[in-house]
Design a protein around this motif. Structure first.
Motif, mmCIF file in Angstrom:
data_model
loop_
_atom_site.group_PDB
_atom_site.id
_atom_site.type_symbol
_atom_site.label_atom_id
_atom_site.label_comp_id
_atom_site.label_asym_id
_atom_site.label_seq_id
_atom_site.Cartn_x
_atom_site.Cartn_y
_atom_site.Cartn_z
ATOM 1 N N ASP A 53 1.061 -1.189 -0.084
ATOM 2 C CA ASP A 53 -0.029 -0.110 -0.156
ATOM 3 C C ASP A 53 0.881 1.328 -0.044
ATOM 4 O O ASP A 53 1.546 1.535 0.986
ATOM 5 C CB ASP A 53 -0.930 -0.023 1.376
ATOM 6 C CG ASP A 53 -2.060 1.098 1.077
ATOM 7 O OD1 ASP A 53 -1.748 2.104 0.409
ATOM 8 O OD2 ASP A 53 -2.954 0.946 1.868
ATOM 9 N N ARG A 55 0.096 4.337 0.289
ATOM 10 C CA ARG A 55 -0.109 5.432 1.334
ATOM 11 C C ARG A 55 0.561 5.120 2.442
ATOM 12 O O ARG A 55 0.989 6.081 3.096
ATOM 13 C CB ARG A 55 -1.536 5.267 1.465
ATOM 14 C CG ARG A 55 -2.615 5.673 0.373
ATOM 15 C CD ARG A 55 -4.150 5.443 0.798
ATOM 16 N NE ARG A 55 -4.304 3.838 1.415
ATOM 17 C CZ ARG A 55 -5.490 3.711 1.838
ATOM 18 N NH1 ARG A 55 -6.517 4.340 2.016
ATOM 19 N NH2 ARG A 55 -5.664 2.490 2.325
ATOM 20 N N PRO A 87 -8.485 6.862 0.290
ATOM 21 C CA PRO A 87 -7.848 6.396 -0.831
ATOM 22 C C PRO A 87 -6.997 7.372 -1.652
ATOM 23 O O PRO A 87 -7.793 8.435 -1.910
ATOM 24 C CB PRO A 87 -9.028 5.699 -1.604
ATOM 25 C CG PRO A 87 -10.395 6.395 -1.185
ATOM 26 C CD PRO A 87 -9.871 6.920 0.349
ATOM 27 N N CYS A 88 -6.021 7.156 -2.142
ATOM 28 C CA CYS A 88 -5.201 8.075 -2.992
ATOM 29 C C CYS A 88 -4.988 7.492 -4.403
ATOM 30 O O CYS A 88 -3.910 7.812 -5.171
ATOM 31 C CB CYS A 88 -3.946 8.357 -2.250
ATOM 32 S SG CYS A 88 -3.920 8.761 -0.564
ATOM 33 N N TRP A 89 -5.980 6.948 -5.074
ATOM 34 C CA TRP A 89 -5.877 6.538 -6.348
ATOM 35 C C TRP A 89 -5.423 7.671 -7.124
ATOM 36 O O TRP A 89 -6.137 8.707 -7.256
ATOM 37 C CB TRP A 89 -7.236 5.905 -6.772
ATOM 38 C CG TRP A 89 -7.335 5.663 -8.343
ATOM 39 C CD1 TRP A 89 -6.730 4.404 -8.864
ATOM 40 C CD2 TRP A 89 -7.680 6.425 -9.428
ATOM 41 N NE1 TRP A 89 -6.704 4.345 -10.212
ATOM 42 C CE2 TRP A 89 -7.131 5.616 -10.749
ATOM 43 C CE3 TRP A 89 -8.003 7.386 -9.676
ATOM 44 C CZ2 TRP A 89 -7.474 6.210 -12.086
ATOM 45 C CZ3 TRP A 89 -8.345 8.312 -10.672
ATOM 46 C CH2 TRP A 89 -7.923 7.665 -12.100
ATOM 47 N N GLY A 90 -4.549 7.677 -7.833
ATOM 48 C CA GLY A 90 -4.299 8.636 -8.996
ATOM 49 C C GLY A 90 -3.651 9.940 -8.431
ATOM 50 O O GLY A 90 -3.281 10.662 -9.090
ATOM 51 N N GLN A 156 -9.911 11.632 -9.622
ATOM 52 C CA GLN A 156 -8.932 11.368 -8.273
ATOM 53 C C GLN A 156 -9.820 12.073 -7.009
ATOM 54 O O GLN A 156 -9.785 11.454 -5.990
ATOM 55 C CB GLN A 156 -7.732 12.063 -8.222
ATOM 56 C CG GLN A 156 -6.910 11.344 -9.412
ATOM 57 C CD GLN A 156 -6.831 11.935 -10.784
ATOM 58 O OE1 GLN A 156 -7.968 12.510 -11.244
ATOM 59 N NE2 GLN A 156 -5.753 11.893 -11.562
ATOM 60 N N VAL A 159 -12.851 10.267 -5.790
ATOM 61 C CA VAL A 159 -12.644 8.993 -5.241
ATOM 62 C C VAL A 159 -12.486 9.282 -3.612
ATOM 63 O O VAL A 159 -12.785 8.857 -2.772
ATOM 64 C CB VAL A 159 -11.341 8.206 -5.590
ATOM 65 C CG1 VAL A 159 -10.759 7.173 -4.902
ATOM 66 C CG2 VAL A 159 -11.632 7.756 -7.023
ATOM 67 N N PRO A 211 -13.110 2.928 -4.397
ATOM 68 C CA PRO A 211 -12.614 3.735 -5.392
ATOM 69 C C PRO A 211 -13.174 3.212 -6.644
ATOM 70 O O PRO A 211 -13.354 4.117 -7.850
ATOM 71 C CB PRO A 211 -10.863 3.555 -5.048
ATOM 72 C CG PRO A 211 -10.895 3.326 -3.833
ATOM 73 C CD PRO A 211 -11.922 2.429 -3.458
ATOM 74 N N ARG A 215 -15.013 5.820 -9.470
ATOM 75 C CA ARG A 215 -14.442 5.886 -10.849
ATOM 76 C C ARG A 215 -15.467 5.502 -11.850
ATOM 77 O O ARG A 215 -15.596 6.202 -12.970
ATOM 78 C CB ARG A 215 -13.011 4.885 -11.017
ATOM 79 C CG ARG A 215 -11.833 5.683 -10.134
ATOM 80 C CD ARG A 215 -10.630 4.887 -10.591
ATOM 81 N NE ARG A 215 -10.604 5.064 -12.048
ATOM 82 C CZ ARG A 215 -9.909 4.372 -12.985
ATOM 83 N NH1 ARG A 215 -9.478 3.246 -12.462
ATOM 84 N NH2 ARG A 215 -9.646 4.448 -14.226
ATOM 85 N N TRP A 300 -11.889 -3.630 -12.565
ATOM 86 C CA TRP A 300 -11.222 -2.343 -12.716
ATOM 87 C C TRP A 300 -10.577 -2.173 -13.900
ATOM 88 O O TRP A 300 -10.378 -1.083 -14.369
ATOM 89 C CB TRP A 300 -10.058 -2.730 -11.587
ATOM 90 C CG TRP A 300 -9.268 -1.534 -11.331
ATOM 91 C CD1 TRP A 300 -7.999 -1.040 -11.698
ATOM 92 C CD2 TRP A 300 -9.555 -0.510 -10.305
ATOM 93 N NE1 TRP A 300 -7.728 0.093 -11.323
ATOM 94 C CE2 TRP A 300 -8.432 0.452 -10.340
ATOM 95 C CE3 TRP A 300 -10.377 -0.371 -9.251
ATOM 96 C CZ2 TRP A 300 -8.354 1.610 -9.436
ATOM 97 C CZ3 TRP A 300 -10.288 0.673 -8.283
ATOM 98 C CH2 TRP A 300 -9.375 1.342 -8.695
#
Length: 318
Positions: A53, A55, A87-90, A156, A159, A211, A215, A300
């Protein structure tokens, strides 16, 4: 100073090791053995190999970098999202981001991005770190969501906003309430990106369960699909609950389900294998279809481009 002659905190500076009595050669040997792992310039961790992860790794770097800064620095933007567990997607996690309550003085280095912006007291909070590691001064959750929305892309930011508005359990409040988010957007006023933050706040929905679902909502909106009902409860003819689904278009008797590995991990019960959860999910889908619903699933990898999913949804939705 450390608590004892051989104790090293899980995040430590090279200067602290030297002051505590370790020699440069000892530090190098500890790195070679794997007792220490470099986080960045002059910073180490005893937390072992880099976690999957990103993060978690970023929060370690945040803790290390902040140790070298004066107390006026407040962790913000993507770094604050990571610290809050969002969550830190992107989101870019290559640099630690902090904000100082100044009108100027922004700067950037290989490890650190310093921003200058107003920081009223209600926009700053403290987050307790594990063990005896103390606290971090971080932008409050609502301010963090707005900063992310002002600075990064719409997808982003959605999310992050969806996750902040979500309730982890029925007895646990969300990290951010809708009213707090609205107030934080208003506080952003005429700052750069304020319009983008308003758009994110309007679109965000705490019922989005992951997430991938967030999205997917963005992709549906961009494609002009009819807005689905989130977390819709399907019941049989006598009102017995059959299933709660990610997306539903009740007037079209159509269900949309996002399939992610994390989702199946959450479905696992003690002692089960992943296949058990997959089989139980198949039985659940059979029960939904038995009530006259069409089920469209996607993974996904199909969110971008969303074209294959649209090809399956549009014939049902018109």
């Amino acid at each position: 100073m450390f608590a004892g002659p051989v104790h090293i905190p899980d995040v430590v500076l090279r200067s602290e090791l030297l002051v505590a009595g370790w020699s440069p050669d000892e530090i190098r040997r500890m790195v070679t053995r794997g007792d220490l792992r470099r986080l960045g310039r002059g910073t180490y961790t005893t937390a072992g190999p880099a976690p999957a992860d990103r993060r978690v790794e970023h929060v370690l770097r945040v803790r290390a970098v902040v140790r070298r800064l004066d107390p006026t620095a407040v962790v913000s933007h993507a770094s604050a999202a990571a610290v809050h567990g969002l969550p830190c997607w992107g989101l870019p996690l290559d640099r630690v981001v902090v904000t100082r309550a100044r009108v100027s003085g922004a700067r950037r280095s290989a490890e650190l991005l310093v921003r200058a912006a107003p920081l009223p007291d209600h926009d700053v909070t403290s987050v307790m770190l594990p063990g005896d590691a103390g606290t971090l001064r971080v932008t409050a959750p609502a301010r963090t969501v707005v900063d992310v929305a002002r600075t990064y892309g719409f997808e982003q930011a959605v999310v992050v906003a969806d996750a902040a508005l979500a309730r982890p359990r029925r007895d646990v409040p969300p990290l951010v309430t809708p009213d707090e988010l609205v107030a934080a957007v208003a506080d952003a006023g005429g700052r750069p990106g304020a319009a983008a933050a308003r758009r994110v706040a309007t679109f965000a929905d705490g019922r989005s369960g992951s997430p991938g679902e967030s999205r997917s909502r963005v992709a549906m909106d961009a494609a002009g699909l009819a807005v689905p009902v989130l977390q819709y409860e399907i019941r049989d003819a006598v009102g017995v609950h059959v299933a709660t689904v990610d997306f539903a278009w009740p007037e079209r008797r159509t269900v949309g389900e996002f399939d992610g590995k994390i989702k199946y991990g959450r479905l696992l019960r003690p002692g089960e294998e992943p296949g058990d959860a997959v089989y139980r999910e198949k039985l659940r889908e059979d029960a939904i279809r038995a009530e006259g619903w069409t089920v469209v699933r996607w993974r996904w990898q199909e969110i971008r481009p969303f074209t294959p999913v649209l090809a399956r949804l549009r014939p049902r939705l018109g």
